[in-house]
Design an enzyme around this catalytic site. Structure first.
Site, short mmCIF file in Angstrom:
data_model
loop_
_atom_site.label_atom_id
_atom_site.label_comp_id
_atom_site.label_asym_id
_atom_site.label_seq_id
_atom_site.Cartn_x
_atom_site.Cartn_y
_atom_site.Cartn_z
N ASP A 1 -4.41 49.25 13.87
CA ASP A 1 -3.62 48.34 13.04
C ASP A 1 -3.67 48.16 12.38
O ASP A 1 -4.83 46.60 13.00
CB ASP A 1 -2.77 48.62 14.64
CG ASP A 1 -1.90 47.57 14.12
OD1 ASP A 1 -0.57 47.99 13.98
OD2 ASP A 1 -1.91 45.85 13.93
N TYR B 1 -4.25 40.19 7.94
CA TYR B 1 -5.64 40.09 8.09
C TYR B 1 -6.22 40.36 7.25
O TYR B 1 -7.88 39.88 7.86
CB TYR B 1 -4.92 41.47 9.10
CG TYR B 1 -4.36 41.37 10.13
CD1 TYR B 1 -3.17 40.44 10.15
CD2 TYR B 1 -4.01 42.92 11.24
CE1 TYR B 1 -2.21 40.53 11.04
CE2 TYR B 1 -3.48 43.07 12.12
CZ TYR B 1 -2.22 42.01 12.08
OH TYR B 1 -1.15 41.99 12.86
N HIS C 1 6.48 43.53 8.38
CA HIS C 1 5.83 42.73 9.16
C HIS C 1 7.06 41.81 10.17
O HIS C 1 6.73 41.62 11.02
CB HIS C 1 4.62 42.14 8.54
CG HIS C 1 2.96 41.20 9.65
ND1 HIS C 1 2.36 41.25 8.83
CD2 HIS C 1 3.25 41.18 10.70
CE1 HIS C 1 1.71 41.23 10.01
NE2 HIS C 1 2.10 41.15 11.44
N LYS D 1 -6.91 44.07 21.05
CA LYS D 1 -8.06 44.30 19.61
C LYS D 1 -9.23 42.99 21.09
O LYS D 1 -8.93 42.10 22.26
CB LYS D 1 -6.95 43.00 19.11
CG LYS D 1 -8.63 42.28 18.18
CD LYS D 1 -9.28 41.09 18.52
CE LYS D 1 -9.56 40.60 17.19
NZ LYS D 1 -10.23 39.47 17.37
N ASN E 1 -10.52 49.30 27.65
CA ASN E 1 -9.21 48.79 26.89
C ASN E 1 -8.15 51.00 27.06
O ASN E 1 -7.54 51.17 27.41
CB ASN E 1 -9.31 48.33 25.52
CG ASN E 1 -8.73 46.99 26.33
OD1 ASN E 1 -9.40 47.22 27.52
ND2 ASN E 1 -9.56 46.34 25.36
P1 NAD Z 1 -4.17 40.78 23.03
O1 NAD Z 1 -3.15 40.62 23.55
O2 NAD Z 1 -4.54 42.24 21.98
O3 NAD Z 1 -6.07 40.07 23.30
C1 NAD Z 1 -6.71 39.90 22.09
C2 NAD Z 1 -8.02 38.60 23.30
O4 NAD Z 1 -8.15 39.75 24.64
C3 NAD Z 1 -8.77 38.75 22.28
O5 NAD Z 1 -9.26 37.87 22.92
C4 NAD Z 1 -10.57 39.84 23.15
O6 NAD Z 1 -11.12 39.87 22.86
C5 NAD Z 1 -9.43 39.69 24.75
N1 NAD Z 1 -9.40 41.17 25.54
C6 NAD Z 1 -10.06 42.44 24.89
N2 NAD Z 1 -9.80 42.96 25.47
C7 NAD Z 1 -10.48 42.81 26.73
C8 NAD Z 1 -10.55 42.83 28.03
N3 NAD Z 1 -10.75 44.51 28.16
N4 NAD Z 1 -11.70 42.22 28.61
C9 NAD Z 1 -11.35 41.08 28.25
N5 NAD Z 1 -10.94 40.02 27.51
C10 NAD Z 1 -10.31 41.15 26.48
O7 NAD Z 1 -4.46 39.82 21.39
P2 NAD Z 1 -3.51 40.27 20.17
O8 NAD Z 1 -4.71 40.84 19.23
O9 NAD Z 1 -2.77 38.99 19.26
O10 NAD Z 1 -2.43 41.37 19.56
C11 NAD Z 1 -3.54 42.54 19.64
C12 NAD Z 1 -3.15 43.36 18.28
O11 NAD Z 1 -1.63 43.73 17.73
C13 NAD Z 1 -3.69 42.53 16.72
O12 NAD Z 1 -4.69 42.74 17.26
C14 NAD Z 1 -2.68 43.10 15.89
O13 NAD Z 1 -3.16 44.44 15.04
C15 NAD Z 1 -1.56 42.96 16.35
N6 NAD Z 1 -0.34 41.66 16.40
C16 NAD Z 1 1.10 41.97 15.38
C17 NAD Z 1 2.02 41.27 15.20
C18 NAD Z 1 2.93 41.77 14.71
O14 NAD Z 1 3.93 40.92 14.44
N7 NAD Z 1 2.99 42.81 13.91
C19 NAD Z 1 1.09 39.95 15.84
C20 NAD Z 1 0.19 39.70 16.69
C21 NAD Z 1 -0.27 40.61 16.82
#
Ligand code: NAD
Length: 274
Positions: free
Chosen positions: A45, A50, A108, A230, A240
């Site tokens: 994604d 980004y 978006h 992510k 994950n």
């Molecule tokens: P997320 O909920 O995926 O959390 C990411 C955080 O959690 C990072 O700091 C990562 O290091 C940590 N993490 C991930 N796996 C872990 C694990 N197994 N153990 C410990 N820590 C872990 O947050 P995000 O990145 O905000 O959301 C995921 C994805 O959603 C984004 O990367 C993006 O692609 C998408 N997104 C879309 C929108 C939208 O408006 N459509 C908005 C925000 C994010």
């Protein structure tokens, strides 16, 4: 590692677990994507905003995994909404990805103040007909905004990507999307990492001998949500993806339901975000 797929309302399939790339630094993205594909991820994604689409495409090619085996999503940024600008934005995304098509293209954010999302949607429909995108959907849309798209065009978005995690469970939004056959993708599925220290979730992690991240992602999957956690860390990426060999029981699911908080939103409010 075999992966579950979700069938969308146009009959196409999307891997239920994908890799998020928000805040992945441009220079590290190719290696991140290559690593993920090596681990078995088949869904990435990204978004124009980004600024890492180039890395996503480079990582895909470096992995040696055939293009047709990987599901790539990108998104139309707010300032590119509108007929000609949406077309130009997709062309730029495809140039940066160095791809002929993306599997899924999303609006978006609705940005109701600019009122260009219907016009943008009509252009996305044309781009899909031309084969530049395989499927089209939305992100951060309210049910009435989705109805407006459907009423005007007859085309139902395949997904609505919205903020969703145990602290902000979106129960009513999920039901409204399901009613319209729009699959929900959870963004920030781990609550941006902030939920990983939650004591209730920690207890469940101990019960199942899993990590808190795995408990949360399993909750999404058992709720038929598509997840895009992510991480740039190989061990966490592996963790994950490895959420299929255990099941949360009804008590576990009920326990997680108690964590829902109407004020638990961590990202922007789609009604006002521009
Ligand atoms: P997320 O909920 O995926 O959390 C990411 C955080 O959690 C990072 O700091 C990562 O290091 C940590 N993490 C991930 N796996 C872990 C694990 N197994 N153990 C410990 N820590 C872990 O947050 P995000 O990145 O905000 O959301 C995921 C994805 O959603 C984004 O990367 C993006 O692609 C998408 N997104 C879309 C929108 C939208 O408006 N459509 C908005 C925000 C994010």
């Amino acid at each position: 590692m075999s992966q579950p797929f979700t069938t969308l309302n146009d009959g196409s399939k999307i891997p239920q677990i994908g890799l998020g790339t928000y805040q992945a630094a441009a220079e590290g993205t190719a290696a991140m994507v290559e690593t993920a594909l090596g681990l078995g991820y088949r869904h990435i994604d990204t978004a124009m905003i980004y600024r890492n689409e180039t890395g996503v495409g480079d990582g895909l090619r470096a992995s040696g995994v055939p293009r047709e085996d990987v599901y790539i999503t990108t998104k139309l940024w707010n300032t590119d909404q509108g007929k000609e600008s949406a077309r130009a934005a997709l062309a730029t995304s495809l140039d940066q990805l160095k791809l002929d098509y993306v599997d899924l293209y999303l609006i978006h954010w609705p940005v109701p103040a600019r009122d260009l999302y219907l016009e943008s949607w009509e252009e996305l429909i044309r781009l899909r007909e031309e084969g530049r995108v395989r499927a089209i959907g939305v992100s951060n849309f309210m049910p009435d905004q989705i109805d407006r798209l459907i009423d005007a065009t007859g085309v139902v978005p395949v997904v609505n990507q919205i903020e969703c995690h145990p602290a902000f469970q979106q129960v009513s939004a999920r039901a409204e999307n399901a009613k319209r056959k729009v699959a929900v993708q959870s963004w920030s599925p781990l609550g941006q990492g902030e939920l990983l220290g939650n004591p209730v979730l920690k207890t469940l992690a101990e019960k199942h001998d899993r990590t808190v991240a795995q408990i949360i992602l399993r909750w999404h999957v058992q709720n038929d949500l598509i997840v895009i956690p992510k991480s740039v860390n190989e061990g966490r990426m592996r963790e994950n993806l490895d959420i299929l060999a255990f099941t949360l029981d009804a008590d576990d699911m009920a326990t997680i339901a108690t964590l829902d908080d109407p004020d638990g939103r961590m990202g922007p409010d789609p009604l006002t975000f521009e």
